[in-house]
Enzyme design. Structure first.
Site, PDB file in Angstrom:
ATOM      1  N   ASP A 169       0.873  -1.176   0.000  1.00 33.16           N
ATOM      2  CA  ASP A 169       0.000   0.000   0.000  1.00 33.16           C
ATOM      3  C   ASP A 169       0.909   1.225   0.000  1.00 33.16           C
ATOM      4  O   ASP A 169       2.126   1.091  -0.152  1.00 33.16           O
ATOM      5  CB  ASP A 169      -0.943  -0.022   1.222  1.00 33.16           C
ATOM      6  CG  ASP A 169      -2.289   0.630   0.911  1.00 33.16           C
ATOM      7  OD1 ASP A 169      -2.280   1.826   0.566  1.00 33.16           O
ATOM      8  OD2 ASP A 169      -3.323  -0.045   0.984  1.00 33.16           O
ATOM      9  N   HIS A 219      -3.115   3.246  -4.498  1.00 34.35           N
ATOM     10  CA  HIS A 219      -2.468   2.784  -3.250  1.00 34.35           C
ATOM     11  C   HIS A 219      -1.033   2.320  -3.507  1.00 34.35           C
ATOM     12  O   HIS A 219      -0.567   1.366  -2.893  1.00 34.35           O
ATOM     13  CB  HIS A 219      -3.285   1.650  -2.607  1.00 34.35           C
ATOM     14  CG  HIS A 219      -4.558   2.125  -1.983  1.00 34.35           C
ATOM     15  ND1 HIS A 219      -4.640   2.548  -0.673  1.00 34.35           N
ATOM     16  CD2 HIS A 219      -5.807   2.281  -2.484  1.00 34.35           C
ATOM     17  CE1 HIS A 219      -5.881   2.915  -0.388  1.00 34.35           C
ATOM     18  NE2 HIS A 219      -6.618   2.780  -1.482  1.00 34.35           N
ATOM     19  N   GLU A 275      -9.982   2.579  -5.066  1.00 37.60           N
ATOM     20  CA  GLU A 275      -9.705   3.975  -4.740  1.00 37.60           C
ATOM     21  C   GLU A 275      -8.558   4.594  -5.554  1.00 37.60           C
ATOM     22  O   GLU A 275      -7.790   5.401  -5.026  1.00 37.60           O
ATOM     23  CB  GLU A 275      -9.385   4.118  -3.245  1.00 37.60           C
ATOM     24  CG  GLU A 275     -10.531   3.699  -2.349  1.00 37.60           C
ATOM     25  CD  GLU A 275     -10.231   3.883  -0.871  1.00 37.60           C
ATOM     26  OE1 GLU A 275     -11.122   4.384  -0.172  1.00 37.60           O
ATOM     27  OE2 GLU A 275      -9.130   3.538  -0.408  1.00 37.60           O
TER      28      GLU A 275
HETATM   29  C1  ACM Z   1     -10.951  -0.374   0.726  1.00 38.22           C
HETATM   30  O1  ACM Z   1     -11.427  -0.241   1.873  1.00 38.22           O
HETATM   31  N1  ACM Z   1     -10.317   0.637   0.148  1.00 38.22           N
HETATM   32  C2  ACM Z   1     -11.063  -1.623  -0.020  1.00 38.22           C
END
Ligand code: ACM
Ligand code: ZN
Length: 626
Positions: free
Chosen positions: A198, A273, A340
């Protein structure tokens, strides 16, 4: 972690959880499919032998491990035997012909005064039967290990029962990960979803790309405060916080999990991410700016943490990464993230725009879909299937992708409609990083998902095509989880409720029955140094503003038969203070703070904590509870 606020209904508390069911004699979590209690008991003592035929011993290579588990629990030294002449036996037997009722993971256990007979089609069923057996032993130090007689038949409701641990935002050691897996196995979870990468740390060694762990695994140390506002690295400041797993470490964890019938699902989160990846190889983002791995992330901002989809080096790099990941993990799936991703830089990037033109992609969503499809093909060429968070629906699903539905269950419903497999992890019911009690009584985080809320979660409601649902997961993001003890605190007991949601039949026994079992399990967890939250015993404050602008509040506790006491005069409440008897309360003139505590059976049960009037007014204005 989620960026949008959670709309969670807080209306239905203990009222809808039901009352009055006899306390069970056999306390097993997750609740088995069927238990018939019978008179009498089987006492486990040193005369008991564990009988397994020679033929079955060959098919059960895990037997020494099973026996070790029993012996460490009982403190006895039970031995394996292949003759059944003893007066008291635990007989473990693989069924000679496949029993449909038990399936791949089910078992039956018949407990009489002289014999426990555990049968299953497969070694996994034997393992789960033994986990149930271990829970039937009285918790704590007890010389008499007496188990009530009963017939149990058991099998899971869903084949996918997972927990996800984010080791990027905070790093957890190999030993801690193994302890987490041990804890999962006790409650029959069978997938450990390992969120390995991440923005804030790259945790898996990729031999062909050493910078990933030389640079990407380390950040400057920050503690306390709010994750989003951690100060970025100062010039020249050493990045000393972090860590990573070598490929040998990972193999060890995979083997450890395998012995416990748990598959390890690796997640490499792309194209968003990806700051730790970009910090290691700055040419991979659209801006090609040089960044440090950040000690925190500002959510709600437009982060430059996405890979450039127009750049072929990105796909060459991903091919190297996924080649090693695919070789390392036996799992048929690899989770490729997909959540995201901020698309703003793609829209203005020359390379991304060129890609959109040559591939006839009408917008950034289709560009994302192009990326996911290309990664799917890459993984298929390595013999793997992909799983992605539900954003991979945007711009069109990749042909064989499985969707992990986290933003509610709509993504799951839609994916199933398109005949794709679905794993349910809706944040409002399964996320383990949310508050589990009143925010004033808990370490800071966001949202709320209490134990009762998890327990109530019904995976197959709301029109989802059940035949595409593989199962579900609990999800522990670790922005606000700086230690392993706290990871345990956030996981248990909510993980126990999830175990019941994904294993037990839909019509499981009621809430009081579950709480009784949870309390029994707490004693076992104490003996194993597992940290669990006692938040279920705390009072929670529900607020509203009346038509005259006055703050009203109510007090609730999810555990029944709890008394709640409170004060407004700044003194510490006890069982002689004012007792909450229901209805709406307002602050008396002059009062600026409310202090509350819970009692059960005449003894303090929950935490005492304090809330200021101003804070409650703000809360009620932001989001009234009634
Ligand atoms: C997430 O909570 N971004 C999968
Ligand atoms: Zn780009």
């Amino acid at each position: 972690m989620i960026r949008r606020s959670l709309l969670i209904s807080l209306a239905c508390f203990t009222a809808c959880l039901g009352h009055a069911q006899p306390v069970p004699l056999l306390r097993i979590i997750p609740q088995p499919a069927s238990i018939t209690e019978k008179p009498g008991a089987f006492t486990v003592d040193k005369n008991v032998i564990v009988f397994v035929s020679i033929e079955d011993q060959k098919k059960l290579p895990e037997l020494p491990f099973f026996l070790h588990q029993i012996n460490t629990t009982t403190g006895l030294n039970l031995a394996l035997a292949n003759d059944s002449s003893s007066k008291k036996t635990i007989c473990i037997k693989l069924t000679p012909a496949y029993q449909n009722a038990e399936g791949e993971e089910g078992y039956t256990m018949n407990i009489s005064g002289t014999r426990i007979l555990l049968t299953a089609n497969k070694p996994a069923g034997i393992f789960y039967g033994l986990q149930s057996f271990i829970q039937l032993l009285p918790p704590g130090k007890n010389n008499v290990l007496s188990i009530p007689c009963a017939d149990i038949t058991d099998h899971p409701r869903f084949g996918w029962r997972g927990l996800m641990l984010d080791v990027s935002r905070h790093f957890f050691t190999k030993a801690e990960v193994k302890k987490y897996i041990d804890e999962m196995a006790r409650y029959k979870f069978n997938v450990f979803h390992w969120h390995l990468t991440d923005d804030n740390g790259w945790r898996i060694a990729i031999k062909s790309l050493p910078e990933l762990t030389k640079i990407g695994a380390w950040r400057v140390p920050r503690t306390g405060g709010a994750w989003s506002y951690f100060q970025p690295a100062e010039p020249g400041e050493a990045a000393t916080d972090g860590g990573f797993y070598t490929q040998e470490d990972i193999k060890e964890v995979i083997d450890y999990a395998h012995q416990r019938f748990i598959t390890v699902l690796p997640e490499i989160d792309v194209p968003g991410h990806s700051l730790a990846l970009i910090a290691s190889y700055p040419n991979l983002s659209c801006t090609q700016k040089k960044y440090n791995v950040n000690p925190g992330t500002q959510f709600y901002t437009k982060e430059d943490n996405a890979l450039c989809i127009g750049n072929d080096s990105v796909f060459m790099m991903l091919d190297k990464i996924f080649t090693e990941v695919a070789q390392l993990f036996p799992s048929q799936y690899i989770h490729i993230g997909g959540d995201e991703a901020f698309k703003g830089f793609w829209e203005t990037c020359t390379k991304c725009r060129k890609r959109m033109a040559t591939e006839h992609l009408k917008d950034a969503k289709e560009l994302q879909s192009y990326f996911i499809r290309r990664v799917e093909k890459m993984l298929q060429s390595k013999g793997k299937k992909i799983i992605g968070w539900d954003e991979i629906l945007q711009g069109g699903l990749a042909p064989d992708a499985t969707v992990m539905s986290w933003r509610g269950i709509d993504g799951g419903v839609e994916a199933a409609k398109q005949k794709h497999h679905v794993i349910l992890t809706p944040s409002a019911s399964t996320y383990l990083d949310l508050y589990q009690g009143d925010q004033n009584a808990e370490p800071p985080t966001y949202g709320i998902n209490t134990l009762a809320n998890v327990y109530r979660f019904e995976p197959l409601s709301e029109g989802i095509n059940a035949s595409y649902v593989l199962g579900g997961q609990g999800t522990l993001w670790s922005e606000a989880v700086p230690t392993f003890r706290h990871a345990e605190y956030m996981t248990w007991p909510r993980g126990l409720a999830l175990a019941e949601v994904f294993w037990s039949p839909k019509n499981k026994p009621n809430w009081d029955h579950f709480i009784d079992k949870v309390e029994n399990e707490f004693k076992r967890m104490d003996a194993l140094n597992i940290n669990y939250a006692k938040s279920m015993y705390d009072a929670m404050i529900k607020t509203s503003i009346d038509k005259n602008g006055v703050l009203l509040f109510r007090l609730v506790c999810e555990v029944n038969n709890t008394d709640i006491y409170y004060t407004f005069d700044n003194t510490n409440p006890d069982a002689f203070s004012k007792k909450y008897t229901g209805g709406n309360i307002s602050f008396p003139k002059g009062a600026v703070q409310l202090k509350i505590i819970t009692y059960r059976n005449g003894h303090p049960s929950g935490k005492q904590y304090r809330v200021y009037l101003d804070e409650l007014i703000k809360r009620a204005k932001d989001k009234p509870d009634f």
